[in-house]
Motif scaffolding. Structure first.
Motif, PDB file in Angstrom:
ATOM      1  N   MET A 100       0.881  -1.049  -0.185  1.00 28.69           N
ATOM      2  CA  MET A 100      -0.008  -0.116   0.189  1.00 28.69           C
ATOM      3  C   MET A 100       0.924   1.325  -0.218  1.00 28.69           C
ATOM      4  N   ASN A 101       2.267   1.176   0.593  1.00 29.04           N
ATOM      5  CA  ASN A 101       3.136   2.291   0.725  1.00 29.04           C
ATOM      6  C   ASN A 101       4.259   1.790   0.889  1.00 29.04           C
ATOM      7  N   SER A 102       5.372   2.518   0.862  1.00 29.77           N
ATOM      8  CA  SER A 102       7.043   2.455   1.100  1.00 29.77           C
ATOM      9  C   SER A 102       7.139   1.866   2.524  1.00 29.77           C
ATOM     10  N   ASP A 103       6.241   2.288   3.590  1.00 30.31           N
ATOM     11  CA  ASP A 103       6.738   1.911   4.976  1.00 30.31           C
ATOM     12  C   ASP A 103       6.236   0.061   5.005  1.00 30.31           C
ATOM     13  N   GLN A 187       5.597   0.295 -15.321  1.00 31.50           N
ATOM     14  CA  GLN A 187       6.173   1.319 -16.190  1.00 31.50           C
ATOM     15  C   GLN A 187       7.450   1.880 -15.229  1.00 31.50           C
ATOM     16  N   ILE A 188       7.292   2.161 -14.118  1.00 29.44           N
ATOM     17  CA  ILE A 188       8.350   2.640 -13.355  1.00 29.44           C
ATOM     18  C   ILE A 188       9.302   1.564 -13.107  1.00 29.44           C
ATOM     19  N   ASP A 189       8.946   0.397 -12.882  1.00 32.28           N
ATOM     20  CA  ASP A 189       9.910  -0.867 -12.707  1.00 32.28           C
ATOM     21  C   ASP A 189      10.767  -0.965 -13.980  1.00 32.28           C
ATOM     22  N   GLY A 196      18.182   2.906 -14.605  1.00 30.82           N
ATOM     23  CA  GLY A 196      18.398   2.922 -13.341  1.00 30.82           C
ATOM     24  C   GLY A 196      17.500   3.775 -12.493  1.00 30.82           C
ATOM     25  N   ASP A 197      17.750   4.276 -11.449  1.00 30.50           N
ATOM     26  CA  ASP A 197      17.048   4.940 -10.431  1.00 30.50           C
ATOM     27  C   ASP A 197      16.238   6.369 -10.930  1.00 30.50           C
ATOM     28  N   VAL A 198      15.164   6.474 -10.212  1.00 32.59           N
ATOM     29  CA  VAL A 198      14.457   7.608 -10.595  1.00 32.59           C
ATOM     30  C   VAL A 198      15.253   8.841  -9.569  1.00 32.59           C
ATOM     31  N   GLY A 199      15.303   9.994  -9.998  1.00 30.54           N
ATOM     32  CA  GLY A 199      15.652  11.157  -8.999  1.00 30.54           C
ATOM     33  C   GLY A 199      14.413  11.876  -8.493  1.00 30.54           C
ATOM     34  N   ALA A 200      13.600  12.365  -9.515  1.00 31.77           N
ATOM     35  CA  ALA A 200      12.652  13.187  -8.963  1.00 31.77           C
ATOM     36  C   ALA A 200      11.231  12.941  -9.694  1.00 31.77           C
ATOM     37  N   GLU A 321      19.022 -23.389  -5.532  1.00 34.45           N
ATOM     38  CA  GLU A 321      20.496 -23.485  -5.357  1.00 34.45           C
ATOM     39  C   GLU A 321      21.113 -22.364  -4.070  1.00 34.45           C
ATOM     40  N   GLY A 322      20.011 -21.896  -3.244  1.00 35.47           N
ATOM     41  CA  GLY A 322      20.343 -21.173  -1.907  1.00 35.47           C
ATOM     42  C   GLY A 322      20.965 -19.866  -2.149  1.00 35.47           C
ATOM     43  N   ARG A 323      20.507 -19.243  -3.397  1.00 42.95           N
ATOM     44  CA  ARG A 323      21.125 -17.919  -3.617  1.00 42.95           C
ATOM     45  C   ARG A 323      19.872 -17.017  -3.801  1.00 42.95           C
ATOM     46  N   ALA A 324      20.607 -15.678  -4.097  1.00 43.35           N
ATOM     47  CA  ALA A 324      19.583 -14.615  -4.412  1.00 43.35           C
ATOM     48  C   ALA A 324      19.195 -14.774  -5.976  1.00 43.35           C
ATOM     49  N   PRO A 325      18.036 -14.202  -6.334  1.00 48.42           N
ATOM     50  CA  PRO A 325      17.645 -14.178  -7.869  1.00 48.42           C
ATOM     51  C   PRO A 325      18.719 -13.434  -8.716  1.00 48.42           C
ATOM     52  N   ARG A 326      19.162 -13.636  -9.666  1.00 46.31           N
ATOM     53  CA  ARG A 326      19.958 -13.008 -10.475  1.00 46.31           C
ATOM     54  C   ARG A 326      19.275 -12.148 -11.454  1.00 46.31           C
ATOM     55  N   ALA A 327      17.905 -12.477 -11.663  1.00 45.25           N
ATOM     56  CA  ALA A 327      17.102 -11.745 -12.562  1.00 45.25           C
ATOM     57  C   ALA A 327      15.804 -11.308 -11.827  1.00 45.25           C
ATOM     58  N   GLY A 328      14.981 -10.759 -12.314  1.00 43.65           N
ATOM     59  CA  GLY A 328      13.686 -10.032 -11.643  1.00 43.65           C
ATOM     60  C   GLY A 328      13.950  -9.156 -10.854  1.00 43.65           C
ATOM     61  N   ALA A 329      12.536  -8.593 -10.488  1.00 47.87           N
ATOM     62  CA  ALA A 329      12.407  -7.531  -9.530  1.00 47.87           C
ATOM     63  C   ALA A 329      12.407  -7.987  -7.999  1.00 47.87           C
ATOM     64  N   THR A 330      13.496  -7.901  -7.135  1.00 46.87           N
ATOM     65  CA  THR A 330      13.277  -8.216  -5.772  1.00 46.87           C
ATOM     66  C   THR A 330      12.430  -7.117  -4.898  1.00 46.87           C
ATOM     67  N   PHE A 331      12.268  -7.604  -3.520  1.00 39.15           N
ATOM     68  CA  PHE A 331      11.645  -6.633  -3.013  1.00 39.15           C
ATOM     69  C   PHE A 331      12.102  -5.441  -2.555  1.00 39.15           C
ATOM     70  N   ALA A 332      13.715  -5.239  -2.886  1.00 36.18           N
ATOM     71  CA  ALA A 332      14.422  -3.977  -2.844  1.00 36.18           C
ATOM     72  C   ALA A 332      13.979  -3.369  -4.302  1.00 36.18           C
ATOM     73  N   ASP A 333      13.518  -4.068  -5.238  1.00 39.28           N
ATOM     74  CA  ASP A 333      13.017  -3.110  -6.538  1.00 39.28           C
ATOM     75  C   ASP A 333      11.801  -2.699  -6.146  1.00 39.28           C
ATOM     76  N   GLY A 334      10.716  -3.345  -5.423  1.00 37.72           N
ATOM     77  CA  GLY A 334       9.592  -3.080  -5.083  1.00 37.72           C
ATOM     78  C   GLY A 334       9.643  -1.976  -4.219  1.00 37.72           C
ATOM     79  N   LEU A 335      10.542  -1.834  -3.515  1.00 31.91           N
ATOM     80  CA  LEU A 335      10.386  -0.901  -2.548  1.00 31.91           C
ATOM     81  C   LEU A 335      10.722   0.601  -3.441  1.00 31.91           C
ATOM     82  N   LYS A 336      11.861   0.420  -4.083  1.00 31.35           N
ATOM     83  CA  LYS A 336      12.073   1.751  -4.925  1.00 31.35           C
ATOM     84  C   LYS A 336      10.900   2.174  -5.829  1.00 31.35           C
ATOM     85  N   CYS A 337      10.321   1.104  -6.239  1.00 31.47           N
ATOM     86  CA  CYS A 337       8.889   1.473  -7.017  1.00 31.47           C
ATOM     87  C   CYS A 337       8.073   2.093  -6.248  1.00 31.47           C
ATOM     88  N   GLN A 338       7.819   1.632  -5.032  1.00 34.29           N
ATOM     89  CA  GLN A 338       6.711   2.171  -4.175  1.00 34.29           C
ATOM     90  C   GLN A 338       7.060   3.442  -3.709  1.00 34.29           C
TER      91      GLN A 338
END
Length: 357
Positions: A100-103, A187-189, A196-200, A321-338
């Motif tokens: 619902m929000n970035s928090d 679209q943001i993702d 790369g990242d959004v500035g404003a 393989e007990g590793r982080a994903p090498r492709a796709g949007a992680t929750f870190a990307d989801g947070l940036k999008c949020q």
């Protein structure tokens, strides 16, 4: 290889995309499905041979030890479901918009990271070959420095006031509905994936067709979520982006992407999914990449359903393989999008540019 025991919460998009994609991965076993309506859960369970169906997702998590939970429910439920699934020992794929929000998104990311879980958001277009090719073309300098990007997505989904059932959650802000979350998140993702990242951000949200008549009931009801949104984004790279999204048209025009670089131009439209590229002084040429997953049995037509196969396969590989994903949007990307979506909402309310940290 170990079988990945999986549960899915939500029976609508799950039926279209999650379950057909899961069925193409050999060592994945879907043990249970939950939906707000038991009949929905049971119908989908029967269709896909899932042994257990619930109308209570907490009961599902209590009764079944699962390795992976897919969450495809109204947005208001994403954070509580994801946090509970992570606590219960599962890796999580959560539909977009993540929260619902970035928090909420921050809580989800922190929990997933602290428990060492695989976490992905349903931005499946990162697995679409044309959109990956766009990323490669930009990264290789094929069109020089990207100066500006224009994205338009116009649909008639909400244009007719009788087009949606009464109380449709996609039209209710309190449930996390609206075009910004439904389509703007993608679209943001993709902008972040490519540039790369959004500035404003500076944006405007509107509810152009608030007074609605239930398609199912014939009764009047009120839509509270945005059916149109536009925003300008300054990317950290220096590129400018303009995004216009509407569900309030009476005719669907579809999705157009135009990327203008110092040495060339890229265009992509969902009507034909042709990736067209022109270099300075040259004509446009078709550089489209087919998706081999489109021919898999049981996979629905369209880039959304087909691209989900890549997302599910990467999630399964990362878990095994007990590793982080090498492709796709992680929750870190989801947070940036949020954070970017929160900025669009704040910009619209305060009528000013919002800088992202």
């Amino acid at each position: 290889t170990m079988s990945i025991r999986t549960a899915v919460i939500g029976a609508s998009f799950a039926k279209a995309a999650y379950l057909p994609a899961l069925a193409t991965v050999e060592d994945v076993e879907v043990v249970a499905i939950a939906s707000a309506r038991l009949e929905s859960a049971q119908a989908v369970a029967q269709q896909f041979g899932i042994p257990h169906a619930y109308d209570d997702w907490r009961a599902l998590l209590d009764r079944h030890a699962v390795d992976l939970v897919g969450i495809a429910t109204p947005v208001i439920h994403h954070a509580p479901m994801a946090l509970a699934a992570l606590e219960a020992g599962a890796h999580v794929i959560c539909e977009k918009p993540m929260a619902m929000n970035s928090d909420e998104a921050q809580q989800m990311l922190d929990k997933a990271e602290s428990l060492g879980r695989v976490h992905l958001v349903g931005h499946e277009l990162r697995f679409n070959p044309n959109r990956r090719k766009i990323r490669d073309l930009i990264a290789s300098g094929a069109i020089g420095q990207v100066r500006h990007v224009n994205i338009v997505n116009i649909t008639s989904a909400w244009g007719d006031r009788t087009s949606r059932p009464e109380g449709d959650w996609w039209s209710l802000a309190e449930m996390g509905g609206g075009r910004l979350g439904a389509n703007g998140s993608h679209q943001i993702d993709l902008l972040r994936f490519w540039l790369g990242d959004v500035g404003a951000i500076s944006g405007q949200l509107a509810t152009l067709v608030p007074d609605r008549i239930g398609k199912d009931t014939g009764r009047p009801w009120t839509a509270t979520a945005d059916d149109q949104v536009s925003f300008a984004a300054e990317m950290r790279s220096g590129a400018l982006a303009s995004v216009f999204l509407s569900g309030a048209a009476r005719h669907s025009i579809g999705n157009y992407v135009q990327i203008f670089g110092s040495e060339g131009t890229i265009t992509l439209a969902d009507g034909d999914e042709k990736l067209m590229v022109a270099r300075a002084g040259e004509a446009f040429e078709d550089m489209s990449e087919p998706d081999p997953n489109a021919n898999l049995p049981g996979i629905g037509k369209g880039i959304w359903n087909v691209s989900f196969v890549g997302l599910i396969r990467e999630a399964a590989a990362a878990i095994r393989e007990g590793r982080a994903p090498r492709a796709g949007a992680t929750f870190a990307d989801g947070l940036k999008c949020q954070q970017a979506m929160d900025a669009v909402r704040r910009s619209s309310a305060e009528r000013r540019w919002i800088a992202l940290d």
